[in-house]
Enzyme design. Structure first.
Site, mmCIF file in Angstrom:
data_model
loop_
_atom_site.group_PDB
_atom_site.id
_atom_site.type_symbol
_atom_site.label_atom_id
_atom_site.label_comp_id
_atom_site.label_asym_id
_atom_site.label_seq_id
_atom_site.Cartn_x
_atom_site.Cartn_y
_atom_site.Cartn_z
ATOM 1 N N ASP A 282 -9.998 -2.558 12.519
ATOM 2 C CA ASP A 282 -9.066 -3.195 11.896
ATOM 3 C C ASP A 282 -8.557 -4.461 12.715
ATOM 4 O OD1 ASP A 282 -9.235 -2.250 9.292
ATOM 5 O OD2 ASP A 282 -7.291 -0.825 9.676
ATOM 6 N N ASN B 68 -5.197 -2.407 -4.170
ATOM 7 C CA ASN B 68 -6.192 -2.485 -3.528
ATOM 8 C C ASN B 68 -6.001 -1.764 -2.219
ATOM 9 O OD1 ASN B 68 -8.804 -3.102 -2.516
ATOM 10 N ND2 ASN B 68 -8.175 -5.478 -1.831
ATOM 11 N N LYS C 29 0.808 -6.504 1.979
ATOM 12 C CA LYS C 29 0.074 -5.118 1.825
ATOM 13 C C LYS C 29 0.441 -4.218 2.958
ATOM 14 C CE LYS C 29 -4.917 -3.727 1.770
ATOM 15 N NZ LYS C 29 -5.008 -2.749 0.653
ATOM 16 N N GLU D 1 -11.189 -4.741 2.463
ATOM 17 C CA GLU D 1 -10.333 -5.565 1.486
ATOM 18 C C GLU D 1 -11.282 -6.710 0.871
ATOM 19 O OE1 GLU D 1 -9.001 -3.847 3.641
ATOM 20 O OE2 GLU D 1 -6.840 -3.487 3.543
ATOM 21 N N HIS E 174 -5.030 -9.184 3.939
ATOM 22 C CA HIS E 174 -3.815 -9.358 5.072
ATOM 23 C C HIS E 174 -4.067 -9.598 6.545
ATOM 24 C CE1 HIS E 174 -3.825 -4.757 5.892
ATOM 25 N NE2 HIS E 174 -4.923 -5.049 5.107
ATOM 26 N N ARG E 175 -5.159 -8.971 6.712
ATOM 27 C CA ARG E 175 -5.726 -9.032 8.098
ATOM 28 C C ARG E 175 -6.134 -10.597 8.615
ATOM 29 N NH1 ARG E 175 -3.280 -5.064 10.011
ATOM 30 N NH2 ARG E 175 -3.692 -3.095 9.076
ATOM 31 N N ASP F 210 0.883 -1.166 0.127
ATOM 32 C CA ASP F 210 -0.205 -0.173 -0.001
ATOM 33 C C ASP F 210 0.810 1.373 0.132
ATOM 34 O OD1 ASP F 210 -1.968 -1.632 -0.018
ATOM 35 O OD2 ASP F 210 -3.184 -0.701 1.676
#
Ligand code: CDP
Length: 673
Positions: free
Chosen positions: A319, A95, A439, A347, A407-408, A51
């Site tokens: 998040d 993204n 990311k 995402e 990614h999370r 990112d």
């Protein structure tokens, strides 16, 4: 990294400093603000991930000079005070929500610019309408390939060079509002109005605070109405330090909950009162049982004995909800995570993704994945813990977890997989597409690995009163190891045999007495105590003059040694199963017989006169020399310095000197290559 990543459970406590990268949200805001400032800004502690690379590449394409030093984590940005050199460009935002929104607003400062902008397929679905609509009132238009106005990627943005008063619907993402707020100081007289409310309020506060740090405070004159009282291009602070990412820190706050009770993880530079709303995760962690300490500028996660469930509102720091959601499958009661509807348009649909993958692991959620698929207004998730279900799901092979380019998802399930579900280190979670972590946290799995400590077994042997006990006890406390004093084992047995008037020469009587003894372990603090028929003898009983006088004689009997040997060896397992980082076992034959494979073997010695003095100082009647003689001359497991053991003479060393010396050896041995 391959297509999938098999997570290796932590069989020993996680320990060390977590390598948390800089905050993505701060890095990307700082890049925009520095580009809009006059002159050079050096960003320190910056994050390099997909990112931020996207934003850096885009700014370079637009004609900005940006120097990156990945090794030093710095970015030097030459700001142009609001000018954008390139009037035309083709930008791809991947993204990256921040890059997508921030760049779109940023570009409108370019007079008569024409920019083609696109993103990944997932980005094409993500909300842009609120921002594009707001920019239209300042004569900026987004057209699709057919020249028709559009509200989502891809589009060609025709820009006016200014921002007038505008109204933004930021209900889908606070980034839509933050993007506008960052160009507000360069738009004299303009105000930004928010219709309704936004999600993740702390990110708006982060934007406000950062505008002030770059010399142009913006104020909310009325609720939902922002102005800049002192407009102009941003003022470079010269050097700007980026905080470590609080969302990324959440994984390491969570890890000690799963990696044994002596885990201790440190996040350096963590500021609970800083710019990031996600630091609120630490408060939730505490409510769920984590023991956290702020030590200077570090957060230390000491211990998380039991994961307590509960109900939490994650709207402001959503998040991190995925981190709690995975932990919740191991909690002591159900966990409800509320107000996370907006994450269904991030995402991926994060609530649905989480429910789907938890169900894959056998965990029940409410709503179910099916219910979530049918109704996209559902905004909370309850997770029902069930360890047995996890075992059933992973009994045949590790469960592959889909990550949906999120990614999370990869990182939170990576943490869950660190839990030693089976107690034997068997992996039970496989993360698909682990690269999606690039990311925001390209080195996530190596950061996790670096906290893995190897279970270290330490054998400390030596003659009577050579300082084994005090050294071993101190080291165990310092390192979170289990201390086992095998001398106490022989003393306990001697006490019982003496009480039964057993003649040490009468093998039959010895065996008969031993057969009536049941051995078990009682742990207190860092020490393991031997219980005979569930009773731990007192220090007075163990160290009485009669026991001192007879223990070596009883300890020399092969039947006595054989009787206790398996129990002593099993202490390694006891230490591992109780979350200790290692084991220190002291005695006479530990390095040679009991644990010849011990990771570290030490032979402590001291002059007989020094040792006699130590006993006298303790006021104990003991025949040290005589015991040593019997111990070293017996045929069964005599006192020896085991081959390969390190000899340390402590006659002239203080306790702390000996401890420091051995500690270094142990830490070195515990490092996982
Ligand atoms: O504390 P100190 O060093 O005087 O002795 P201890 O560790 O309490 O051990 C007492 C006695 O148990 C020793 O003198 C040995 O006879 C016996 N022992 C043994 O034979 N093997 C061991 N691994 C530990 C102790």
């Amino acid at each position: 990294m391959s297509e999938s990543y098999l997570v290796k459970p932590f069989c020993s406590p996680a320990q060390g400093v977590a390598q948390v990268p800089g905050s993505k949200s701060i890095t990307n805001r700082a890049l925009i603000l520095a580009a809009l400032a006059d002159g050079e800004t050096l960003l320190r502690g910056a994050l390099f991930s997909r990112d931020t690379e996207i934003l850096i590449t885009s700014l370079k394409q637009l004609g900005f000079s940006i120097e990156v030093n990945k090794a030093l984590h710095t970015i030097k940005v030459s700001g142009l005070g609001g000018k954008i050199p390139a009037k035309e460009a083709k930008l791809h935002v991947g993204n990256a929500g921040t890059a997508a929104r921030f760049l779109t607003a940023f570009l409108t400062l370019s007079e008569k610019g024409k920019y083609f902008m696109d993103g990944d397929e997932a980005m094409r679905q993500r909300p842009m309408a609120g921002l594009i609509n707001a920019l239209r009132s300042s004569d900026n238009f987004a057209h699709d390939v057919h020249g028709k106005e559009t509200l989502s990627f891809p589009f060609t943005l025709l820009t006016s060079g200014y921002l007038k008063n505008c109204e933004v619907d930021a209900s889908a993402s606070s980034q839509l509002l933050s993007a506008l707020l960052m160009i507000l100081p360069l738009s004299a007289g303009a105000k930004v109005l928010m219709s309704g409310s936004t999600v993740s309020e702390p990110f708006v506060q982060m934007t406000e605070k950062m505008c002030a740090q770059f010399g142009r405070p913006i104020t909310q004159v009325n609720p939902g109405e922002w102005r800049c009282e002192n407009p102009g291009s941003f003022i470079s602070p010269g050097i700007y330090d980026i905080e470590p990412d609080a969302t990324a820190a959440s994984y390491f706050i969570a890890l000690p909950a799963l990696s044994g009770k002596n885990s201790c993880v440190r996040v350096s530079g963590y500021n609970p009162k800083g710019l990031q709303g996600d630091t609120a995760f630490a408060e939730v962690a505490q409510a769920c049982g984590a023991v956290l300490n702020n030590e200077g500028s570090a957060l230390v996660i000491n211990h998380w004995p039991e994961i307590k469930g509960g109900t939490f509102d994650f709207n402001n720091f959503s998040d991190t909800f995925l981190t709690l959601a995975t932990l919740a499958s191991l909690a002591n009661q159900p966990t409800t995570i509320k107000n996370i509807g907006h994450t269904r348009k991030q995402e991926t649909d994060r609530v649905l993704a989480m429910a789907t993958e938890l169900e894959r692991l056998g965990i029940k959620t409410q709503p179910t994945a099916k219910e979530l698929r049918a109704d996209d207004s559902l905004a909370s998730l309850t997770i029902f813990p069930n360890r047995e279900a996890l075992k059933t799901a992973s009994a045949q092979k590790p469960v592959p977890i889909h990550t949906y380019e999120d990614h999370r998802m990869a990182m939170s399930f990576g943490i869950l997989g660190s839990f030693d579900l089976w107690g034997d280190g068997r992996p039970w979670i496989e993360i698909l597409d682990p690269q999606c972590t690039t990311k925001t946290f390209p080195l996530f799995f190596s950061a996790l690995e670096s906290l893995r400590t190897r279970f270290v077994s330490v054998a400390v042997d030596g003659g009577a009163a050579c300082g084994k006990s005090s050294t071993s006890r101190t080291l165990s406390e310092k390192l979170g190891f289990l201390h086992v004093d095998t001398g106490a084992h022989y003393r306990s047995l001697t006490h019982v045999l003496l009480q039964g008037f057993v003649n040490p020469e009468d093998t039959h009587a010895v065996n008969n007495s031993l057969s009536k003894i049941k051995l078990s372990t009682f742990i207190s603090g860092n020490s393991a105590f031997l219980a005979l028929n569930n009773k731990v003898l007192s220090e007075a009983e163990l160290r009485s003059a009669v026991v001192n006088a007879s223990v070596s004689q009883f300890a020399a009997i092969p039947e006595v040694r054989a009787f206790i040997l398996a129990y002593q060896r099993n202490q390694v397992l006891v230490a591992q199963q109780n979350g200790f980082a290692g084991l220190i076992m002291e005695g006479r034959d530990i390095g040679s017989v009991v644990l010849p494979q011990a990771t570290v073997r030490i032979y402590l010695e001291a002059d007989a006169s020094a040792r006699n003095q130590r006993r006298k100082d303790e006021g104990i009647v003991d025949s040290i020399v005589q015991r040593d003689k019997i111990d070293s001359s017996r045929t069964s497991a005599p006192l020896i310095c085991a081959p390969g053991a390190m000899r340390i003479d402590n006659t002239n060393l203080s306790l702390s000197e000996v401890v420091d010396k051995i500690e270094k050896i142990i830490l070195e041995a515990g490092r996982v290559p």
